[in-house]
Scaffold this active site. Sequence first.
Site, PDB file in Angstrom:
ATOM      1  N   GLU A 195       0.777  -1.237   0.000  1.00 23.62           N
ATOM      2  CA  GLU A 195       0.000   0.000   0.000  1.00 23.62           C
ATOM      3  C   GLU A 195       0.813   1.295   0.000  1.00 23.62           C
ATOM      4  O   GLU A 195       0.687   2.133   0.904  1.00 23.62           O
ATOM      5  CB  GLU A 195      -0.996  -0.013   1.165  1.00 23.62           C
ATOM      6  CG  GLU A 195      -2.010  -1.134   1.019  1.00 23.62           C
ATOM      7  CD  GLU A 195      -3.151  -1.051   2.024  1.00 23.62           C
ATOM      8  OE1 GLU A 195      -3.028  -0.302   3.020  1.00 23.62           O
ATOM      9  OE2 GLU A 195      -4.155  -1.747   1.814  1.00 23.62           O
ATOM     10  N   GLU A 315      -5.701  -7.597  -1.492  1.00 24.15           N
ATOM     11  CA  GLU A 315      -6.494  -7.430  -0.276  1.00 24.15           C
ATOM     12  C   GLU A 315      -7.874  -6.912  -0.642  1.00 24.15           C
ATOM     13  O   GLU A 315      -8.004  -5.992  -1.458  1.00 24.15           O
ATOM     14  CB  GLU A 315      -5.848  -6.426   0.694  1.00 24.15           C
ATOM     15  CG  GLU A 315      -4.586  -6.884   1.366  1.00 24.15           C
ATOM     16  CD  GLU A 315      -4.101  -5.867   2.404  1.00 24.15           C
ATOM     17  OE1 GLU A 315      -4.925  -5.037   2.861  1.00 24.15           O
ATOM     18  OE2 GLU A 315      -2.897  -5.899   2.747  1.00 24.15           O
TER      19      GLU A 315
END
Length: 507
Positions: A195, A315
């Site tokens: 991320e 995710e």
Amino acid sequence: MFRSLRRALCVVAAALLLPLAGIGAQPAHAAEAGAGYWHTSGRQILDAAGQPVRIAGINWFGFETGNHVVHGLWARDYKSMLDQMTSLGYNTLRLPFSDDILKPGTMPDSINFADGKNADLQGLTSLQVMDRIVAYAGRIGLKIVLDRHRPDAGGQSALWYTSAVPESTWIANLKSLATRYAGNPTVVGIDLHNEPHDPACWGCGDTTRDWRLAAQRAGNAVLSANPDLLIMVEGVQSYDGVNGWWGGNLMGVAQYPVQLDVPNRLVYSAHDYATSVAQQPWFSDPSFPANLPGVWDKYWGYIFKQNIAPVWLGEFGTTLQPAADQKWLATLVTYLRSTSTYGADSFHWTFWSWNPNSGDTGGILKDDWQTVDTVKDGYLASIKAPGFPAGGGGDPDPDPDPDPGGGSAACTAAYSVSSDWGGGFNAEVKVANTGTTPLKSWKVTWTWSGTQKVTSMWNASYTQSGGTVAASNAAHNGTVPVGGSASFGFSGAPGGGGMPGVSCTAT
């Protein structure tokens, strides 16, 4: 997205640990595809023999936290966890870690060794525990993607480096892991950094912020140590003034693709979440949820649809509590393409998370670290995919019929009650292939002497007549290799039914 929110982590006190019984179910493998190392071709991932595969997996976090080891080992044996994952039809494990575990002498915390649990992990460093997880995953046909989640256990970083963990350390550690597992195709890939977000950019040319350039440097370093690995590259938060989820914005790929020295190794990875994690403008659009496919197309779906490269949704998760989250997940699962219709020509995915202690999503397991959230797991049924060969997948062209002379199909079944609260109970049944040829299907029967009824069952279908139950394999776990096993679970009521004798019929 926001690590301070999503990682509301807890450590369960030893006095509250729940003993388990009979969860050590071995997996079944529904297809031979997946052996050896993998590579890409257009939007597909292919195994060593050129057969297409689909990553359909789960995240199990903890190595990136202050525990320095996957969570839940305070309640379960790690092998039973991995067995349960495969029995539910997950074929790949995304394993987050921080660079802390590569520091010499880093030890895991909160592992329960009572009653023989995790006995072979005693005295091991965190990295050695990871070795054991990789080794056992290989034995049961579960592939692994290592995810460099954080520079240290303190929290998520926007960039791939910090003042304490410079880029040189990041790259050295990635190369170290690539070397450590070289020759072991259980580890099929490395997710370079989790991320990236503002001020990280894509294609801006500033080497201190341009994640695309950093991913090329790190990816090539990993491939110099092991040229067979897949390189997973996540997106950023913002591109050309358009904001998205952390790591979920891959719009820049169209103009600035990642270029690696070894061809056919690149997989782009996005993250996407529901309202239980954070609000986004598209959730309040009047056309929600019909607007969602267009949102995903813009941020990352176009890469797959234009055949640029494989796309892996590394995710995605939700508590499923708001109605909007239920609509989001149902729409996303449809967008990812069902395996029954599209096979491996689909988006790849690993659900967040296995752990129940993910603060704003929860997990596939409930808080006892044992019981499956069958509603949440059920949403994923259509996008689960066949498992992979056991034994580490070292043979790129396994013999599909190791006993062409016509061996005998045989199986046994073991029934165990994992919890009984009087008004109801949970049980697991393990099916073992005791014959000399792979099973194509199996059926287990038993008869209760009392008034017990099955109230729900997972990883098998069933019929019940009086006290007699007949349970047959699901589509993903009917094929069982010689010496291998599969499992299914169920809930029933009332409790106190004892342990009936079971029989197994194989074909």
